[in-house]
Write an enzyme that holds these catalytic residues in place. Sequence first.
Site, mmCIF file in Angstrom:
data_model
loop_
_atom_site.group_PDB
_atom_site.id
_atom_site.type_symbol
_atom_site.label_atom_id
_atom_site.label_comp_id
_atom_site.label_asym_id
_atom_site.label_seq_id
_atom_site.Cartn_x
_atom_site.Cartn_y
_atom_site.Cartn_z
ATOM 1 N N SER A 47 0.827 -1.209 0.000
ATOM 2 C CA SER A 47 0.000 0.000 0.000
ATOM 3 C C SER A 47 0.863 1.262 0.000
ATOM 4 O O SER A 47 2.081 1.196 0.201
ATOM 5 C CB SER A 47 -0.942 0.007 1.227
ATOM 6 O OG SER A 47 -0.300 0.532 2.358
ATOM 7 N N GLY A 48 0.212 2.385 -0.248
ATOM 8 C CA GLY A 48 0.841 3.687 -0.087
ATOM 9 C C GLY A 48 2.132 3.870 -0.877
ATOM 10 O O GLY A 48 2.226 3.507 -2.061
ATOM 11 N N SER A 91 11.616 10.116 7.759
ATOM 12 C CA SER A 91 10.660 11.235 7.779
ATOM 13 C C SER A 91 11.373 12.462 8.307
ATOM 14 O O SER A 91 12.315 12.353 9.111
ATOM 15 C CB SER A 91 9.491 10.893 8.710
ATOM 16 O OG SER A 91 8.719 12.023 8.966
ATOM 17 N N TYR A 149 6.895 7.971 17.189
ATOM 18 C CA TYR A 149 7.117 7.983 15.730
ATOM 19 C C TYR A 149 8.381 8.777 15.398
ATOM 20 O O TYR A 149 9.240 8.306 14.643
ATOM 21 C CB TYR A 149 5.895 8.594 15.039
ATOM 22 C CG TYR A 149 5.978 8.583 13.531
ATOM 23 C CD1 TYR A 149 5.791 7.399 12.815
ATOM 24 C CD2 TYR A 149 6.246 9.746 12.816
ATOM 25 C CE1 TYR A 149 5.867 7.382 11.417
ATOM 26 C CE2 TYR A 149 6.322 9.737 11.432
ATOM 27 C CZ TYR A 149 6.132 8.548 10.735
ATOM 28 O OH TYR A 149 6.222 8.536 9.365
HETATM 29 N N1 LIG Z 1 2.383 9.160 4.555
HETATM 30 C C1 LIG Z 1 3.130 10.085 5.125
HETATM 31 O O1 LIG Z 1 2.696 11.224 5.348
HETATM 32 C C2 LIG Z 1 4.549 9.763 5.501
HETATM 33 C C3 LIG Z 1 5.401 10.824 5.888
HETATM 34 C C4 LIG Z 1 6.724 10.532 6.236
HETATM 35 C C5 LIG Z 1 7.175 9.222 6.208
HETATM 36 N N2 LIG Z 1 6.326 8.212 5.843
HETATM 37 C C6 LIG Z 1 6.844 6.835 5.861
HETATM 38 O O2 LIG Z 1 6.566 6.197 4.645
HETATM 39 C C7 LIG Z 1 6.543 4.776 4.852
HETATM 40 C C8 LIG Z 1 5.336 4.189 4.123
HETATM 41 O O3 LIG Z 1 4.154 4.636 4.760
HETATM 42 P P1 LIG Z 1 2.828 5.039 3.968
HETATM 43 O O4 LIG Z 1 2.585 6.466 4.232
HETATM 44 O O5 LIG Z 1 2.870 4.553 2.587
HETATM 45 O O6 LIG Z 1 1.724 4.248 4.842
HETATM 46 P P2 LIG Z 1 0.902 2.895 4.574
HETATM 47 O O7 LIG Z 1 0.086 3.021 3.339
HETATM 48 O O8 LIG Z 1 0.204 2.612 5.855
HETATM 49 O O9 LIG Z 1 2.044 1.820 4.293
HETATM 50 C C9 LIG Z 1 2.798 1.256 5.326
HETATM 51 C C10 LIG Z 1 3.204 -0.135 4.912
HETATM 52 O O10 LIG Z 1 3.959 -0.692 5.983
HETATM 53 C C11 LIG Z 1 3.395 -1.962 6.295
HETATM 54 N N3 LIG Z 1 3.611 -2.362 7.682
HETATM 55 C C12 LIG Z 1 3.167 -1.756 8.808
HETATM 56 N N4 LIG Z 1 3.508 -2.489 9.876
HETATM 57 C C13 LIG Z 1 4.167 -3.577 9.408
HETATM 58 C C14 LIG Z 1 4.737 -4.718 10.012
HETATM 59 N N5 LIG Z 1 4.674 -4.937 11.333
HETATM 60 N N6 LIG Z 1 5.345 -5.630 9.234
HETATM 61 C C15 LIG Z 1 5.391 -5.480 7.896
HETATM 62 N N7 LIG Z 1 4.841 -4.434 7.260
HETATM 63 C C16 LIG Z 1 4.233 -3.499 8.017
HETATM 64 C C17 LIG Z 1 1.903 -1.811 5.989
HETATM 65 O O11 LIG Z 1 1.287 -3.072 5.888
HETATM 66 P P3 LIG Z 1 -0.309 -3.222 6.120
HETATM 67 O O12 LIG Z 1 -0.970 -2.687 4.877
HETATM 68 O O13 LIG Z 1 -0.483 -4.689 6.304
HETATM 69 O O14 LIG Z 1 -0.657 -2.421 7.328
HETATM 70 C C18 LIG Z 1 1.991 -1.059 4.683
HETATM 71 O O15 LIG Z 1 2.274 -1.926 3.629
HETATM 72 C C19 LIG Z 1 6.527 4.575 6.361
HETATM 73 O O16 LIG Z 1 7.813 4.196 6.804
HETATM 74 C C20 LIG Z 1 6.163 5.942 6.891
HETATM 75 O O17 LIG Z 1 6.660 6.177 8.197
HETATM 76 C C21 LIG Z 1 5.022 8.452 5.487
#
Ligand SMILES: NC(=O)c1ccc[n+]([C@@H]2O[C@H](COP(=O)([O-])OP(=O)(O)OC[C@H]3O[C@@H](n4cnc5c(N)ncnc54)[C@H](OP(=O)(O)O)[C@@H]3O)[C@@H](O)[C@H]2O)c1
Length: 275
Positions: free
Chosen positions: A13-14, A138, A161
């Site tokens: 995802s994402g 981040s 976080y």
């Molecule tokens: N979105 C933002 O604003 C933002 C900003 C700064 C940094 N980030 C970073 O970007 C990265 C991706 O996040 P995203 O925004 O794309 O969010 P997301 O759509 O929630 O994606 C997160 C991914 O990590 C997986 N995940 C969570 N816990 C896990 C675990 N215990 N074992 C294996 N996989 C796990 C999730 O799996 P499930 O689908 O099964 O939950 C999902 O595939 C993260 O590291 C986040 O901290 C995001």
Amino acid sequence: MPPKIAVVTGANSGIGFETAKELAAQDYYVVMVCRNLNKAARSAQIITQQTGAAVDIMQADLASFASIHNFAQNYLNRYDRLDILINNAGLYSDSPQQTEDGYELTMGVNFLGTYLLTRLLLPALLKTEKSRIVNIASRAGFYGKINLAKPFHGPHGFRGYSASKLAQIWFTISLAEELKDKGILVNAVSPGRGATNIWRGESLMMKIVRPFMLRSAQSAAECAKTGLYVALAPEDEITTGLTFEKSKPLPYNQRCLDYQPRQQLMQLAQDIIQG
Ligand SMILES: NC(=O)c1ccc[n+]([C@@H]2O[C@H](COP(=O)([O-])OP(=O)(O)OC[C@H]3O[C@@H](n4cnc5c(N)ncnc54)[C@H](OP(=O)(O)O)[C@@H]3O)[C@@H](O)[C@H]2O)c1
């Protein structure tokens, strides 16, 4: 020549999904590392439909050391190279939760799980010429505070976080130093605020904060661009040990540069994974 391989954690995802899709479109053989195989299969199908590329799916729960060991063993049995490792899986936890091994969940997944998975995949990265590690951190890490007396049993929420993201940046700097003569580039990324699933939870705080986080947030595809740049850019544009935002290195603040606490945290993480 064997196909180039990219491993993307949290690829269902994402930002991880968009990253995996683009790498597949760029002729990398993508290994999607996901905790939920049903979700992963649906996302893999979309990637294959949209790019025409086959992908592999492997299971790993980054909140479980046993699961990470199992994944890494399977990976090393199946593949003998790794060109790009994108450590993307991560979470924000708005309630106190623990990993299977008893560590605070945010720090446990975003840093400790990522740390262990990376260490276990190093043999494949070392075998591959000019491999790269990209840690999706981040900007929050620049404001993180880590209590070194109990770094893995700290708070959840934003404090947990930001601490976990500072730990990822410290890991990036330390690993880049360790690997600089081995041809592996290690960098981190601040992807920017994205409209993804990460801002979940039922707390009052989350209900207040979520609309703000999603307002004027970028698409996941937009957020994936800097990580893709760091993974794919020509060698002369990329060094090692940096954190990139909007495809440019960010100047580190003193917190990111502090040597002593960084060393201490890395040693504590190493002690834990060695048992
Ligand atoms: N979105 C933002 O604003 C933002 C900003 C700064 C940094 N980030 C970073 O970007 C990265 C991706 O996040 P995203 O925004 O794309 O969010 P997301 O759509 O929630 O994606 C997160 C991914 O990590 C997986 N995940 C969570 N816990 C896990 C675990 N215990 N074992 C294996 N996989 C796990 C999730 O799996 P499930 O689908 O099964 O939950 C999902 O595939 C993260 O590291 C986040 O901290 C995001």
